[in-house]
Design a protein around this motif. Structure first.
Motif, PDB file in Angstrom:
ATOM      1  N   ALA A  92      -0.091  14.782  -8.617  1.00  0.00           N
ATOM      2  CA  ALA A  92      -1.683  14.404  -8.456  1.00  0.00           C
ATOM      3  C   ALA A  92      -1.782  14.662  -6.843  1.00  0.00           C
ATOM      4  O   ALA A  92      -2.900  15.449  -6.591  1.00  0.00           O
ATOM      5  N   PHE A  93      -1.046  14.123  -5.992  1.00  0.00           N
ATOM      6  CA  PHE A  93      -1.325  14.470  -4.468  1.00  0.00           C
ATOM      7  C   PHE A  93      -0.534  15.778  -3.820  1.00  0.00           C
ATOM      8  O   PHE A  93       0.502  15.820  -4.447  1.00  0.00           O
ATOM      9  N   PRO A  94      -1.247  16.390  -3.036  1.00  0.00           N
ATOM     10  CA  PRO A  94      -0.679  17.118  -2.497  1.00  0.00           C
ATOM     11  C   PRO A  94       0.710  17.151  -1.661  1.00  0.00           C
ATOM     12  O   PRO A  94       1.515  17.981  -1.303  1.00  0.00           O
ATOM     13  N   GLN A  95       0.713  15.885  -0.996  1.00  0.00           N
ATOM     14  CA  GLN A  95       1.574  15.418  -0.063  1.00  0.00           C
ATOM     15  C   GLN A  95       3.004  15.577  -0.841  1.00  0.00           C
ATOM     16  O   GLN A  95       3.220  15.195  -2.023  1.00  0.00           O
ATOM     17  N   GLU A  96       4.122  15.875  -0.120  1.00  0.00           N
ATOM     18  CA  GLU A  96       5.496  15.870  -0.655  1.00  0.00           C
ATOM     19  C   GLU A  96       6.585  14.875   0.204  1.00  0.00           C
ATOM     20  O   GLU A  96       7.255  14.187  -0.505  1.00  0.00           O
ATOM     21  N   GLU A  97       5.991  14.201   1.371  1.00  0.00           N
ATOM     22  CA  GLU A  97       6.641  13.382   2.145  1.00  0.00           C
ATOM     23  C   GLU A  97       6.138  12.085   1.916  1.00  0.00           C
ATOM     24  O   GLU A  97       4.824  11.843   1.876  1.00  0.00           O
ATOM     25  N   GLU A  98       6.951  11.098   1.591  1.00  0.00           N
ATOM     26  CA  GLU A  98       6.764   9.681   1.522  1.00  0.00           C
ATOM     27  C   GLU A  98       6.138   8.970   2.864  1.00  0.00           C
ATOM     28  O   GLU A  98       6.749   9.510   3.953  1.00  0.00           O
ATOM     29  N   LEU A  99       5.584   8.093   2.605  1.00  0.00           N
ATOM     30  CA  LEU A  99       5.091   7.469   3.884  1.00  0.00           C
ATOM     31  C   LEU A  99       6.218   6.107   4.160  1.00  0.00           C
ATOM     32  O   LEU A  99       6.626   5.772   3.307  1.00  0.00           O
ATOM     33  N   ASP A 100       6.350   6.156   5.542  1.00  0.00           N
ATOM     34  CA  ASP A 100       7.359   4.780   5.820  1.00  0.00           C
ATOM     35  C   ASP A 100       6.203   3.906   6.330  1.00  0.00           C
ATOM     36  O   ASP A 100       5.118   4.032   6.630  1.00  0.00           O
ATOM     37  N   GLU A 101       6.543   2.569   6.720  1.00  0.00           N
ATOM     38  CA  GLU A 101       5.758   1.582   7.509  1.00  0.00           C
ATOM     39  C   GLU A 101       4.918   2.119   8.578  1.00  0.00           C
ATOM     40  O   GLU A 101       3.735   2.034   8.755  1.00  0.00           O
ATOM     41  N   LYS A 102       5.573   2.727   9.382  1.00  0.00           N
ATOM     42  CA  LYS A 102       5.134   3.522  10.624  1.00  0.00           C
ATOM     43  C   LYS A 102       4.035   4.395  10.346  1.00  0.00           C
ATOM     44  O   LYS A 102       3.029   4.466  10.693  1.00  0.00           O
ATOM     45  N   SER A 103       4.426   5.407   9.506  1.00  0.00           N
ATOM     46  CA  SER A 103       3.674   6.422   9.089  1.00  0.00           C
ATOM     47  C   SER A 103       2.351   6.029   8.357  1.00  0.00           C
ATOM     48  O   SER A 103       1.258   6.632   8.303  1.00  0.00           O
ATOM     49  N   GLY A 104       2.614   5.207   7.397  1.00  0.00           N
ATOM     50  CA  GLY A 104       1.864   4.799   6.653  1.00  0.00           C
ATOM     51  C   GLY A 104       0.697   4.143   7.191  1.00  0.00           C
ATOM     52  O   GLY A 104      -0.492   4.369   7.056  1.00  0.00           O
ATOM     53  N   HIS A 105       1.045   3.291   8.313  1.00  0.00           N
ATOM     54  CA  HIS A 105       0.019   2.310   8.840  1.00  0.00           C
ATOM     55  C   HIS A 105      -0.930   3.368   9.788  1.00  0.00           C
ATOM     56  O   HIS A 105      -2.104   3.356   9.749  1.00  0.00           O
ATOM     57  N   GLU A 106      -0.267   4.377  10.380  1.00  0.00           N
ATOM     58  CA  GLU A 106      -0.995   5.501  11.094  1.00  0.00           C
ATOM     59  C   GLU A 106      -1.995   6.320  10.118  1.00  0.00           C
ATOM     60  O   GLU A 106      -3.177   6.439  10.411  1.00  0.00           O
ATOM     61  N   PHE A 107      -1.354   6.582   9.231  1.00  0.00           N
ATOM     62  CA  PHE A 107      -2.139   7.415   8.066  1.00  0.00           C
ATOM     63  C   PHE A 107      -3.258   6.654   7.445  1.00  0.00           C
ATOM     64  O   PHE A 107      -4.639   7.012   7.703  1.00  0.00           O
ATOM     65  N   PHE A 108      -3.179   5.313   7.121  1.00  0.00           N
ATOM     66  CA  PHE A 108      -3.974   4.557   6.695  1.00  0.00           C
ATOM     67  C   PHE A 108      -5.487   4.100   7.709  1.00  0.00           C
ATOM     68  O   PHE A 108      -6.574   4.202   7.757  1.00  0.00           O
ATOM     69  N   THR A 109      -4.811   3.995   8.888  1.00  0.00           N
ATOM     70  CA  THR A 109      -6.013   3.597   9.948  1.00  0.00           C
ATOM     71  C   THR A 109      -6.539   4.705  10.544  1.00  0.00           C
ATOM     72  O   THR A 109      -7.557   4.587  11.094  1.00  0.00           O
ATOM     73  N   ARG A 110      -6.283   5.891  10.338  1.00  0.00           N
ATOM     74  CA  ARG A 110      -6.909   6.912  10.920  1.00  0.00           C
ATOM     75  C   ARG A 110      -7.930   7.255  10.084  1.00  0.00           C
ATOM     76  O   ARG A 110      -8.595   8.605  10.441  1.00  0.00           O
ATOM     77  N   GLN A 111      -8.157   7.105   8.753  1.00  0.00           N
ATOM     78  CA  GLN A 111      -9.047   7.660   7.959  1.00  0.00           C
ATOM     79  C   GLN A 111     -10.216   6.641   8.495  1.00  0.00           C
ATOM     80  O   GLN A 111     -10.685   5.821   9.056  1.00  0.00           O
ATOM     81  N   SER A 112     -11.437   7.287   7.711  1.00  0.00           N
ATOM     82  CA  SER A 112     -12.775   6.705   7.991  1.00  0.00           C
ATOM     83  C   SER A 112     -12.846   5.393   7.458  1.00  0.00           C
ATOM     84  O   SER A 112     -13.491   4.459   8.065  1.00  0.00           O
TER      85      SER A 112
ATOM     86  N   ALA B 167       0.731  -1.296   0.155  1.00  0.00           N
ATOM     87  CA  ALA B 167      -0.120   0.116  -0.074  1.00  0.00           C
ATOM     88  C   ALA B 167       0.834   1.279   0.078  1.00  0.00           C
ATOM     89  O   ALA B 167       0.588   2.068  -0.821  1.00  0.00           O
ATOM     90  N   ILE B 168       2.004   1.269   0.767  1.00  0.00           N
ATOM     91  CA  ILE B 168       2.948   2.538   0.775  1.00  0.00           C
ATOM     92  C   ILE B 168       3.652   2.625  -0.503  1.00  0.00           C
ATOM     93  O   ILE B 168       3.812   3.690  -0.927  1.00  0.00           O
ATOM     94  N   GLU B 169       3.951   1.442  -0.974  1.00  0.00           N
ATOM     95  CA  GLU B 169       4.481   1.589  -2.354  1.00  0.00           C
ATOM     96  C   GLU B 169       3.778   2.188  -3.515  1.00  0.00           C
ATOM     97  O   GLU B 169       4.123   3.156  -4.186  1.00  0.00           O
ATOM     98  N   VAL B 170       2.407   1.805  -3.415  1.00  0.00           N
ATOM     99  CA  VAL B 170       1.661   2.399  -4.462  1.00  0.00           C
ATOM    100  C   VAL B 170       1.360   3.883  -4.007  1.00  0.00           C
ATOM    101  O   VAL B 170       1.480   4.683  -5.209  1.00  0.00           O
ATOM    102  N   TRP B 171       0.922   4.176  -2.740  1.00  0.00           N
ATOM    103  CA  TRP B 171       1.009   5.592  -2.601  1.00  0.00           C
ATOM    104  C   TRP B 171       2.188   6.594  -2.719  1.00  0.00           C
ATOM    105  O   TRP B 171       2.067   7.723  -3.438  1.00  0.00           O
ATOM    106  N   ASN B 172       3.215   5.935  -2.365  1.00  0.00           N
ATOM    107  CA  ASN B 172       4.364   6.782  -2.388  1.00  0.00           C
ATOM    108  C   ASN B 172       4.739   7.001  -3.921  1.00  0.00           C
ATOM    109  O   ASN B 172       5.489   8.076  -4.497  1.00  0.00           O
ATOM    110  N   SER B 173       4.459   6.177  -4.813  1.00  0.00           N
ATOM    111  CA  SER B 173       4.736   6.253  -6.144  1.00  0.00           C
ATOM    112  C   SER B 173       4.034   7.539  -6.745  1.00  0.00           C
ATOM    113  O   SER B 173       4.373   8.066  -7.589  1.00  0.00           O
ATOM    114  N   ILE B 174       2.831   7.665  -6.457  1.00  0.00           N
ATOM    115  CA  ILE B 174       2.036   8.772  -6.743  1.00  0.00           C
ATOM    116  C   ILE B 174       2.860  10.084  -6.111  1.00  0.00           C
ATOM    117  O   ILE B 174       2.624  11.307  -6.619  1.00  0.00           O
ATOM    118  N   VAL B 175       3.032   9.804  -4.670  1.00  0.00           N
ATOM    119  CA  VAL B 175       3.720  11.213  -4.084  1.00  0.00           C
ATOM    120  C   VAL B 175       4.914  11.627  -4.861  1.00  0.00           C
ATOM    121  O   VAL B 175       5.305  12.782  -5.137  1.00  0.00           O
TER     122      VAL B 175
END
Length: 174
Positions: A31-51, A18-26
């Motif tokens: 397309a995405f406003p983010q400039e920082e890539e996700l790592d395993e920890k930040s990615g898991h936190e990011f994906f789990t805090r969504q609705s 999931a972070i591999e796919v997300w980070n490829s867009i970043v």
């Protein structure tokens, strides 16, 4: 449509892909406003805090073909409006995975009691997304000149869109 795609809720088993796919867009910076890539920890936190985070899983290749995040666009009296972002792996483009993700997201938004799905920053050069949103009945809200700075530093217009989800659940289940 890719018949091997199942869209399921995010869980930790999908984190690396999931972070591999997300980070490829970043990294692509178009397309995405983010400039920082996700790592395993930040990615898991990011994906789990969504609705809801939806994973498009290709059952034949056993890999993440794409994903989306769904979350409130605002709070309080505007808390019924949600927002989403979509990422499709380069390996799976032109297979209607994005359409499957958006349709699933719309239904999931209804299940989460949202009434409107709004995209704040559809970049004007993202013609695939623009065509898809038109096909699915989204309404263009206008143009924000220079609302997005792409990776090359060029200012591009953004085109917000929305769709009213009320009454949509019956249509999407059909």
């Amino acid at each position: 449509m890719n018949n091997h795609i199942v869209i399921t809720a995010y869980s930790a088993e999908y984190i690396q892909q999931a972070i591999e796919v997300w980070n490829s867009i970043v990294r692509h910076g178009q397309a995405f406003p983010q400039e920082e890539e996700l790592d395993e920890k930040s990615g898991h936190e990011f994906f789990t805090r969504q609705s809801f985070t939806g994973i498009a899983w290709d059952t034949s290749q056993k890999m993440v073909a794409g994903l989306y995040i769904l979350h409130p666009n605002n709070v309080g009296r505007c808390g019924h409006i949600c927002n989403a972002s979509f990422a499709v792996s380069e390996k799976f483009r032109q297979q209607h995975i994005g359409e499957q993700l958006v349709r699933h997201c719309m239904l999931q938004a209804v299940r989460c009691d949202f009434r409107i799905l709004q995209f704040n920053a559809v970049v004007s050069s993202n013609t695939a997304a623009l065509n898809l949103y038109q096909k699915l009945g989204f309404t263009q809200l206008g143009v924000i000149p220079g609302g997005f700075r792409n990776k090359a530093g060029v200012w591009e217009d953004i085109i917000p869109h929305y769709i009213d989800l009320t009454g949509l659940e019956k249509q999407l289940d059909a």
